[in-house]
Design a protein around this motif. Structure first.
Motif, PDB file in Angstrom:
ATOM      1  N   LEU A  86     -59.158 -29.711  48.997  1.00 48.08           N
ATOM      2  CA  LEU A  86     -59.258 -30.967  48.250  1.00 48.08           C
ATOM      3  C   LEU A  86     -59.521 -30.700  46.768  1.00 48.08           C
ATOM      4  O   LEU A  86     -58.955 -31.363  45.891  1.00 48.08           O
ATOM      5  N   ILE A  87     -60.357 -29.717  46.479  1.00 47.74           N
ATOM      6  CA  ILE A  87     -60.630 -29.353  45.087  1.00 47.74           C
ATOM      7  C   ILE A  87     -59.363 -28.807  44.422  1.00 47.74           C
ATOM      8  O   ILE A  87     -59.043 -29.149  43.272  1.00 47.74           O
ATOM      9  N   ALA A  88     -58.621 -27.948  45.154  1.00 48.91           N
ATOM     10  CA  ALA A  88     -57.391 -27.377  44.600  1.00 48.91           C
ATOM     11  C   ALA A  88     -56.374 -28.461  44.271  1.00 48.91           C
ATOM     12  O   ALA A  88     -55.730 -28.426  43.216  1.00 48.91           O
ATOM     13  N   LEU A  89     -56.234 -29.444  45.158  1.00 43.20           N
ATOM     14  CA  LEU A  89     -55.300 -30.542  44.894  1.00 43.20           C
ATOM     15  C   LEU A  89     -55.762 -31.374  43.695  1.00 43.20           C
ATOM     16  O   LEU A  89     -54.947 -31.775  42.859  1.00 43.20           O
ATOM     17  N   ALA A  90     -57.066 -31.625  43.618  1.00 40.60           N
ATOM     18  CA  ALA A  90     -57.596 -32.419  42.510  1.00 40.60           C
ATOM     19  C   ALA A  90     -57.347 -31.729  41.166  1.00 40.60           C
ATOM     20  O   ALA A  90     -57.124 -32.400  40.146  1.00 40.60           O
ATOM     21  N   MET A  91     -57.370 -30.403  41.152  1.00 43.74           N
ATOM     22  CA  MET A  91     -57.120 -29.670  39.904  1.00 43.74           C
ATOM     23  C   MET A  91     -55.711 -29.915  39.366  1.00 43.74           C
ATOM     24  O   MET A  91     -55.477 -29.797  38.160  1.00 43.74           O
ATOM     25  N   LEU A  92     -54.772 -30.241  40.251  1.00 39.07           N
ATOM     26  CA  LEU A  92     -53.393 -30.437  39.819  1.00 39.07           C
ATOM     27  C   LEU A  92     -53.115 -31.867  39.369  1.00 39.07           C
ATOM     28  O   LEU A  92     -51.987 -32.188  38.991  1.00 39.07           O
ATOM     29  N   LEU A  93     -54.139 -32.718  39.399  1.00 39.07           N
ATOM     30  CA  LEU A  93     -53.987 -34.100  38.934  1.00 39.07           C
ATOM     31  C   LEU A  93     -54.280 -34.254  37.445  1.00 39.07           C
ATOM     32  O   LEU A  93     -54.253 -35.366  36.927  1.00 39.07           O
ATOM     33  N   VAL A  94     -54.563 -33.159  36.768  1.00 40.47           N
ATOM     34  CA  VAL A  94     -54.851 -33.218  35.336  1.00 40.47           C
ATOM     35  C   VAL A  94     -53.580 -33.584  34.576  1.00 40.47           C
ATOM     36  O   VAL A  94     -52.467 -33.492  35.118  1.00 40.47           O
ATOM     37  N   PRO A  95     -53.680 -34.004  33.310  1.00 37.65           N
ATOM     38  CA  PRO A  95     -52.483 -34.288  32.505  1.00 37.65           C
ATOM     39  C   PRO A  95     -51.519 -33.114  32.509  1.00 37.65           C
ATOM     40  O   PRO A  95     -51.932 -31.949  32.561  1.00 37.65           O
TER      41      PRO A  95
END
Length: 403
Positions: A86-95
């Motif tokens: 979940l953390i790894a996926l959240a990191m890819l939501l950045v601009p």
């Protein structure tokens, strides 16, 4: 409905469902990253480098994760793996301008840790749910878990290509993050936390296997998966996109169908091998020898400039069937040879070697394809498969599973 089942079957279904959900996002994420960054103009080697940390940290995670599983319990390590994903996926939501190569490599590192914690936990748990006297049942459960996982990974490839086309990179990641969050919460509530704890307190030096069969299987697995990924991970999707002029969804769909079919064959491997009088170790040699020839035949077809699309379809089909049976036999052998008390130590060590093979294959896939092309990747695959078959021939005898 789950309450009406036996505790072992209930845990098996919960572990498998957890593993399925994770694998779906893992397959989709890999396809998203390959296609998105190829679209941005990255070379094959640069795309391969995005996965270096993914595979490298998979090596470390399997080794340390087996030790953690023996101390903490396997379902706890499985839930930790979901949380890290979940953390790894959240990191890819950045601009989008933050999605540098280094940032994506770091996100992939976390994803690699998550994936191998989840896989090690699932594979180890199966050993503890089946009595040692029921080797046939063990073989079937391992085959179903492994095969269904790969079928879902194929669905993930399709979903990744489709979501990238419909929603863009960040929209696709957001959908996966939402789905996996719900699975993680359900897993925290339903899974027992004490499964797989060793009766002894394993020391850090116990990480390295002292068993000859485990060491042999680990080396064979490293070569086996290096042989697959040297042409499948980066070279194949880039080759399909550049030489056949396929769109993202076409590449994702084709690889999805291949992996789904591969997974179905893998789950059915006990039916493929049940009629043979040979022991599982002898079958591993025979199926390994057949697999060794398949990438060489595809390389020959491409060198002779036979119809490209037909050659690729047939070559991938033959390779997929043979590789699926080989992988299933190897997966059964590691669970069968592993000790019951502290099973995750042996399984973790084995899948550390698996991750090393994927790391080797990923690096070679980008570099060899960029330098010498797709046929060279297939030739190296043949050499690695030959080595894997020679190594597995050193295994001691193991009586066949009773059907």
């Amino acid at each position: 409905m789950l309450q009406q089942l036996s505790p072992a079957v209930r845990q098996y279904l919960l572990v498998t469902g957890n593993y399925w959900a994770f694998t779906l996002t893992d397959g989709a994420l890999r396809m998203l990253v390959v296609l998105h960054f190829h679209q941005l103009g990255y070379s094959a080697l640069a795309v391969a480098m995005l996965f270096v940390f993914y595979e490298l940290f998979g090596v470390i995670t399997n080794l340390v994760g087996g030790w953690l599983g023996a101390r903490w319990g396997l379902n706890r390590t499985m839930n930790i793996g979901l949380a890290i994903q979940l953390i790894a996926l959240a990191m890819l939501l950045v601009p989008s301008h933050w999605l540098t190569v280094l940032w994506v490599m770091l996100a992939q590192a976390l994803s690699g840790i998550a994936k191998d914690l989840n896989k090690m936990s699932a594979k180890s748990t199966i050993k503890l749910l089946v009595p040692d006297t029921q080797q046939g049942q063990l073989y079937k459960w391992v085959a179903i878990l492994t095969g269904s996982k790969n079928a879902l990974k194929g669905v993930g490839f399709f979903a990744g290509g489709l979501l990238l086309t419909l929603l863009g990179f960040q929209g696709a990641v957001l959908v996966m993050l939402s789905m996996l969050s719900a699975v993680w919460l359900a897993s925290l509530w339903l899974l027992r936390s004490d499964t797989g704890k060793a009766t002894f307190k394993p020391k850090f030096r116990d990480l390295l296997s002292k068993s000859k069969p485990i060491n042999i299987l680990a080396l064979a697995r490293m070569l086996l998966f290096g042989a697959r990924d040297v042409w499948f991970v980066v070279a194949l999707p880039v080759y399909l996109a550049s030489h056949l002029q396929w769109q993202h969804w076409q590449v994702g769909s084709f690889l999805a169908v291949w992996v789904i079919g591969y997974g179905l064959v893998q789950a059915s491997a006990p039916q493929f091998t049940a009629k043979s009088a040979a022991t599982p170790t002898r079958q591993a040699i025979g199926w390994g020898a057949a697999l060794t020839v398949s990438p060489l035949l595809l390389a020959l077809a491409l060198w002779l400039q036979l119809p490209l699309a037909t050659s690729m379809m047939l070559g991938l089909g033959i390779f997929g069937i043979l590789f699926a049976v080989n992988s299933s036999i190897h997966s059964y052998l590691i669970v069968a040879f592993a000790r019951s008390d502290g099973v995750s130590l042996d399984v973790g060590f084995y899948y550390m070697a698996n991750a090393m093979g994927r790391l080797l294959g990923t690096l070679l896939s980008g570099w060899v394809y960029q330098q010498w092309g797709f046929i060279a990747c297939l030739i190296i695959s043949t050499v690695l498969l030959f080595g894997s078959t020679l190594v597995v021939a050193k295994l001691p005898a193991l009586s066949g599973p009773q059907q």
